[in-house]
Motif scaffolding. Structure first.
Motif, PDB file in Angstrom:
ATOM      1  N   THR A   1       4.486  42.693   9.113  1.00  0.00           N
ATOM      2  CA  THR A   1       4.022  43.239   7.832  1.00  0.00           C
ATOM      3  C   THR A   1       3.991  42.181   6.740  1.00  0.00           C
ATOM      4  OG1 THR A   1       6.224  43.898   7.051  1.00  0.00           O
ATOM      5  CG2 THR A   1       5.016  45.496   8.415  1.00  0.00           C
ATOM      6  N   TRP A   2       4.305  40.934   7.024  1.00  0.00           N
ATOM      7  CA  TRP A   2       4.364  39.906   5.979  1.00  0.00           C
ATOM      8  C   TRP A   2       2.983  39.511   5.465  1.00  0.00           C
ATOM      9  CZ3 TRP A   2       8.481  35.634   7.452  1.00  0.00           C
ATOM     10  CH2 TRP A   2       9.745  36.227   7.503  1.00  0.00           C
TER      11      TRP A   2
ATOM     12  N   GLY B   1       6.991  45.553   5.205  1.00  0.00           N
ATOM     13  CA  GLY B   1       6.366  45.081   3.964  1.00  0.00           C
ATOM     14  C   GLY B   1       7.225  45.385   2.734  1.00  0.00           C
TER      15      GLY B   1
ATOM     16  N   CYS C   1      14.522  39.574   9.395  1.00  0.00           N
ATOM     17  CA  CYS C   1      13.544  40.651   9.179  1.00  0.00           C
ATOM     18  C   CYS C   1      13.004  41.156  10.514  1.00  0.00           C
ATOM     19  CB  CYS C   1      12.391  40.146   8.320  1.00  0.00           C
ATOM     20  SG  CYS C   1      11.077  41.372   8.114  1.00  0.00           S
TER      21      CYS C   1
ATOM     22  N   LEU D   1       9.034  37.886   0.748  1.00  0.00           N
ATOM     23  CA  LEU D   1      10.467  37.659   0.568  1.00  0.00           C
ATOM     24  C   LEU D   1      11.112  36.912   1.723  1.00  0.00           C
ATOM     25  CD1 LEU D   1      11.472  41.053  -1.072  1.00  0.00           C
ATOM     26  CD2 LEU D   1      10.868  38.898  -2.157  1.00  0.00           C
ATOM     27  N   ALA D   2      10.572  37.066   2.920  1.00  0.00           N
ATOM     28  CA  ALA D   2      11.047  36.308   4.090  1.00  0.00           C
ATOM     29  C   ALA D   2      12.549  36.410   4.294  1.00  0.00           C
ATOM     30  CB  ALA D   2      10.601  34.855   3.985  1.00  0.00           C
ATOM     31  N   CYS D   3      13.069  37.622   4.304  1.00  0.00           N
ATOM     32  CA  CYS D   3      14.497  37.831   4.549  1.00  0.00           C
ATOM     33  C   CYS D   3      14.869  37.323   5.949  1.00  0.00           C
ATOM     34  CB  CYS D   3      14.840  39.319   4.497  1.00  0.00           C
ATOM     35  SG  CYS D   3      14.471  40.119   2.932  1.00  0.00           S
TER      36      CYS D   3
ATOM     37  N   CYS E   1       4.470  40.963   2.434  1.00  0.00           N
ATOM     38  CA  CYS E   1       5.812  40.690   1.915  1.00  0.00           C
ATOM     39  C   CYS E   1       6.008  39.179   1.872  1.00  0.00           C
ATOM     40  CB  CYS E   1       6.885  41.335   2.777  1.00  0.00           C
ATOM     41  SG  CYS E   1       8.553  41.026   2.140  1.00  0.00           S
TER      42      CYS E   1
HETATM   43  S1  SF4 Z   1       9.632  43.215   5.151  1.00  0.00           S
HETATM   44 FE1  SF4 Z   1      11.556  43.865   4.188  1.00  0.00          FE
HETATM   45  S2  SF4 Z   1      13.202  42.913   5.429  1.00  0.00           S
HETATM   46 FE2  SF4 Z   1      11.241  41.891   5.939  1.00  0.00          FE
HETATM   47  S3  SF4 Z   1      11.163  40.073   4.618  1.00  0.00           S
HETATM   48 FE3  SF4 Z   1      10.099  41.745   3.540  1.00  0.00          FE
HETATM   49  S4  SF4 Z   1      11.671  42.759   2.236  1.00  0.00           S
HETATM   50 FE4  SF4 Z   1      12.722  41.478   3.759  1.00  0.00          FE
END
Ligand code: SF4
Length: 112
Positions: A40-41, A74, A35, A30-32, A28
């Protein structure tokens, strides 16, 4: 097709109705903020497997009475082609299982 996952779990009873197969994608960008799934990044983390292998897990879950599956991560859409193949195959297997049970008929993918 290859797919990289953090993992799967069955039965899962908290991320949707009924008993479900949980599928956590790996990767992932997106780095919300806040999180809870930072592990899972990394797109190189988790473990590689194949859509066929995941569908075999889904087939087994259906045989054990699964009501649906949940994809999480992810970010599943960052493996869009694998996700599409997985969901298409999962819907086909679900419909085959329902026909086998004698409950054939058009069903919406509400629990998928
Ligand atoms: S795993 Fe989900 S909550 Fe976490 S950064 Fe990625 S999209 Fe956002």
């Amino acid at each position: 097709m290859e797919i990289r996952l953090d993992g799967t779990h069955y039965p899962l009873e908290t991320l949707g109705p009924g008993r479900r197969l949980g599928i956590w994608f790996q990767g992932c960008t997106l780095a919300c903020a806040g999180c809870m799934s930072r592990h899972t990044w990394d797109p190189a983390g988790g473990a590689p497997t194949t859509v066929s292998e995941v569908l075999a897990r889904w087939r087994k879950a259906l045989a054990e009475g699964a009501d649906g599956l949940t994809v999480s991560g992810g970010e599943p859409l960052q493996q869009a082609a694998a996700l599409a193949e997985l969901l298409t195959g999962a819907a086909r297997l679900r419909d085959e299982a329902r026909r086998h049970e004698g409950s054939a008929g058009p069903r919406t993918p509400d629990l998928l």
